[in-house]
Design a protein around this motif. Structure first.
Motif, PDB file in Angstrom:
ATOM      1  N   MET A   1       0.848  -1.199   0.000  1.00 47.20           N
ATOM      2  CA  MET A   1       0.000   0.000   0.000  1.00 47.20           C
ATOM      3  C   MET A   1       0.886   1.254   0.000  1.00 47.20           C
ATOM      4  N   PRO A   2       0.499   2.302  -0.740  1.00 48.71           N
ATOM      5  CA  PRO A   2       1.314   3.527  -0.771  1.00 48.71           C
ATOM      6  C   PRO A   2       1.437   4.163   0.605  1.00 48.71           C
ATOM      7  N   THR A   3       2.634   4.601   0.938  1.00 45.13           N
ATOM      8  CA  THR A   3       2.857   5.291   2.213  1.00 45.13           C
ATOM      9  C   THR A   3       3.696   6.537   1.979  1.00 45.13           C
ATOM     10  N   ASP A   4       3.602   7.433   2.927  1.00 43.82           N
ATOM     11  CA  ASP A   4       4.444   8.625   2.939  1.00 43.82           C
ATOM     12  C   ASP A   4       4.675   8.994   4.391  1.00 43.82           C
ATOM     13  N   CYS A   5       5.597   9.901   4.634  1.00 41.20           N
ATOM     14  CA  CYS A   5       5.902  10.304   6.012  1.00 41.20           C
ATOM     15  C   CYS A   5       6.053  11.806   6.104  1.00 41.20           C
ATOM     16  N   ILE A   6       5.835  12.311   7.306  1.00 44.79           N
ATOM     17  CA  ILE A   6       6.065  13.715   7.607  1.00 44.79           C
ATOM     18  C   ILE A   6       6.704  13.761   8.991  1.00 44.79           C
ATOM     19  N   SER A   7       7.576  14.710   9.237  1.00 45.42           N
ATOM     20  CA  SER A   7       8.212  14.774  10.554  1.00 45.42           C
ATOM     21  C   SER A   7       7.172  15.166  11.597  1.00 45.42           C
ATOM     22  N   PHE A   8       7.365  14.701  12.823  1.00 45.25           N
ATOM     23  CA  PHE A   8       6.444  15.053  13.902  1.00 45.25           C
ATOM     24  C   PHE A   8       6.401  16.566  14.091  1.00 45.25           C
ATOM     25  N   ASN A   9       7.528  17.213  13.917  1.00 48.91           N
ATOM     26  CA  ASN A   9       7.599  18.668  14.078  1.00 48.91           C
ATOM     27  C   ASN A   9       6.714  19.380  13.054  1.00 48.91           C
ATOM     28  N   ASP A  10       6.703  18.871  11.813  1.00 52.07           N
ATOM     29  CA  ASP A  10       5.941  19.508  10.743  1.00 52.07           C
ATOM     30  C   ASP A  10       4.434  19.312  10.872  1.00 52.07           C
ATOM     31  N   PHE A 528       5.893  10.533  11.300  1.00 53.75           N
ATOM     32  CA  PHE A 528       4.448  10.368  11.246  1.00 53.75           C
ATOM     33  C   PHE A 528       4.104   9.725   9.902  1.00 53.75           C
ATOM     34  N   LEU A 529       3.409   8.576   9.963  1.00 48.98           N
ATOM     35  CA  LEU A 529       3.118   7.806   8.754  1.00 48.98           C
ATOM     36  C   LEU A 529       1.784   8.201   8.150  1.00 48.98           C
ATOM     37  N   ILE A 530       1.756   8.367   6.820  1.00 41.13           N
ATOM     38  CA  ILE A 530       0.504   8.531   6.079  1.00 41.13           C
ATOM     39  C   ILE A 530       0.343   7.278   5.240  1.00 41.13           C
ATOM     40  N   LEU A 531      -0.740   6.550   5.500  1.00 43.24           N
ATOM     41  CA  LEU A 531      -0.943   5.237   4.890  1.00 43.24           C
ATOM     42  C   LEU A 531      -2.217   5.235   4.059  1.00 43.24           C
ATOM     43  N   GLU A 532      -2.084   4.827   2.806  1.00 43.17           N
ATOM     44  CA  GLU A 532      -3.260   4.726   1.929  1.00 43.17           C
ATOM     45  C   GLU A 532      -3.756   3.286   1.930  1.00 43.17           C
ATOM     46  N   LEU A 533      -5.037   3.109   2.252  1.00 47.25           N
ATOM     47  CA  LEU A 533      -5.649   1.765   2.255  1.00 47.25           C
ATOM     48  C   LEU A 533      -6.687   1.676   1.137  1.00 47.25           C
TER      49      LEU A 533
END
Length: 533
Positions: A1-10, A528-533
């Motif tokens: 599944m496609p994933t992306d991340c962002i820093s906790f600070n952002d 911080f994970l962004i997960l597409e389901l």
């Protein structure tokens, strides 16, 4: 599944303390033991190996086997319980309140972070065993914090009177909550699974602790999760020396108060999470959970007629240790005394109060665990991803406060330049010349120039706001679509994980929800994970 991340600070949703910890800020290093990196676990294992004895292991296994007698658990979980008798076995622990039907979505993330860390450690240190533990906060008494969960924008609430530790609350009136929830779920395979899970837990088990253990076991037994209820006479007996120390010397109050003072002096202006009492123990008895106080040479249970001399309270402790309950200051110590634990996984608020405890652990000579921020996740669908792409909203922009997001998108979409920065800069240059003129004439003229500058800058700001408002009306369709999708992903203008119950996503994704989280959560990654389901 496609994933992306962002820093906790952002994300702008996490405290400066958490963000600074993730950056391994030097100022915070005195308040934790080792930073959670794979290579640092070697020394943590060696430290815990020396301090945790076989007697404690044997008692822990005995209690867990007793607690699992009424649970239809997996071979993996039962094997993990048996492994705890082995001196080469250690635990990774997370804790959570006994929220109705698990409460917020991050219940899953805490446990899956714990499970996945044990896997990573086994790969790195194959000579040792690592068991994931879910510590049920069965001795908490804040019923109003746990008596509901959110489902499709509604609160499913359990209304009743409650006293004492919540784990002992009987479940006899939860059939009404089940009826309400069942209607909201509707029909279908996933809906039927959720109905059965709720029904089996709350209508078949006699108290909240047993019901919660059942749910956690059903969701995670295939991954070897071990659930512990530490509100237990035999486990409390292992903690008697530390309770005696607390009653007679008030050690935690002195150590934590000193640490709080040190934290307050740091440049980060970090918030103190908890303040210690002189005695950080509660007394449990027949629906009562009230703090123990020491006044005028007498120990007593606050707001009751129960009291003891020092000799009597220590005798009572030896006879009935189960009646003495550690509060938020002492509960972490209790955990580390009864478990062969290496690392605690928690949310930002939890880690913040753990930072207040290291000096206390040092004073009573108990190894301080490594502290790991749990995984955080935003789950979105493919359709939502496509909408965001079409709208031109980036991940970082998505996490912005809604008004900021709308303003930035309107400025981006508008064919008119809404930013009046150049005009303000030009105005300030003109007034600079006026200030120079005022210096050569009557100095009282300076005040008039300053007032006029303030008035005109304010006028430009007001014009900028009015233009932005006009463009919002003109771009109303795009603004509505941006608002709608952010509201879907950030319900109540908060993180999805802090609002939704897991069942809302399980209803849509079924077994894929937990399977994909297990596959994608990387507890040591620190993003911080962004997960597409």
């Amino acid at each position: 599944m496609p994933t992306d991340c962002i820093s906790f600070n952002d994300t702008n949703y996490f405290s400066s303390l958490v963000c600074d910890y993730l950056e391994e800020c030097q100022e915070l290093q005195p308040f934790y033991n080792r930073f959670p990196k794979l290579e640092n676990f070697k020394n943590q294992i060696e430290e815990k190996e020396v301090s945790y004895n076989q007697t404690s292991r044997n008692m822990l296994v005995l209690v867990l086997k007793e607690q699992y007698k009424t649970v239809n658990s997996s071979r993996q979980t039962l094997d993990n319980i048996a492994l705890l008798e082995d001196s080469k076995t250690f635990t990774i622990t997370t804790g959570h309140q006994l929220n109705l039907f698990t409460g917020p979505l991050y219940f899953l993330y805490k446990i899956i972070s714990t499970i996945n860390l044990t896997k990573a450690l086994k790969e790195e240190y194959p000579d040792y065993n690592f068991v994931p533990i879910y510590w049920m906060a069965s001795e908490d008494h804040d019923f109003e914090e746990i008596n509901y969960f959110n489902f499709k924008g509604k609160k499913i609430r359990w209304n009743r009177d409650a006293g004492g530790g919540v784990g002992d609350l009987d479940t006899k009136d939860l059939d009404k909550v089940f009826e309400t929830y069942s209607k909201e779920l509707g029909q279908g395979t996933n809906a039927n699974f959720l109905k059965q899970l709720f029904k089996n837990a709350y209508l078949n088990y006699k108290n909240l602790a047993e019901a919660t253990r059942y749910i956690a076991n059903e969701l995670f037994k295939d991954f070897g999760l071990v659930v512990i209820d530490a509100n237990n006479r035999n486990l409390k007996r292992l903690f008697i020396p530390y309770i005696k120390e607390e009653l007679c010397k008030q050690t935690s109050h002195r150590a934590v108060s000193q640490t709080n003072k040190q934290i307050n002096e740091l440049s980060g202006n970090y918030k103190i999470q908890v303040n210690p009492r002189e005695i950080n123990l509660f007394y449990l008895k027949d629906g009562l959970r009230e703090r123990i106080v020491y006044e005028n040479g007498v120990y007593r249970v606050f707001d009751t007629d129960i009291s003891w001399s020092e000799e009597d309270v220590l005798r009572h402790l030896d006879e009935m240790p189960e009646r003495f309950s550690p509060n938020v200051i002492m509960r972490p110590l209790y955990q580390e005394v009864i478990l062969p634990n290496l690392c605690y996984i928690g949310g930002g608020g939890e880690l913040a109060y753990w930072f207040q405890l290291k000096a206390y652990f040092n004073t009573v000579n108990v190894p301080f665990p490594m502290l790991l921020l749990r995984n955080s996740v935003l789950i979105k669908t493919k359709k939502q991803s496509e909408k965001l792409e079409k709208l031109g909203v980036s991940l970082k922009e998505l996490f912005a406060k809604q008004q900021d997001l709308i303003n930035s998108q309107v400025k981006k979409l508008s064919t008119i330049d809404i930013d009046f920065s150049l005009q303000k800069e030009h105005l300030q240059k003109q007034f600079k010349a006026l200030y120079e003129l005022a210096e050569k004439t009557d100095k009282s003229f300076l005040g008039a120039v300053a007032a006029q500058e303030k008035k005109q800058v304010k006028g430009l700001s007001n014009l900028e706001k009015r233009l932005l408002k006009a463009q919002k009306r003109k771009l109303n369709d795009q603004v509505s679509r941006i608002t709608e999708i952010q509201n879907q992903l950030f319900p109540g203008q908060s993180l999805q994980e802090r609002n939704l119950n897991f069942s809302e996503l399980y209803l849509e994704f079924g077994d894929q929800l937990i399977q994909q989280l297990i596959l994608n959560l990387q507890p040591l990654k620190g993003e911080f994970l962004i997960l597409e389901l």
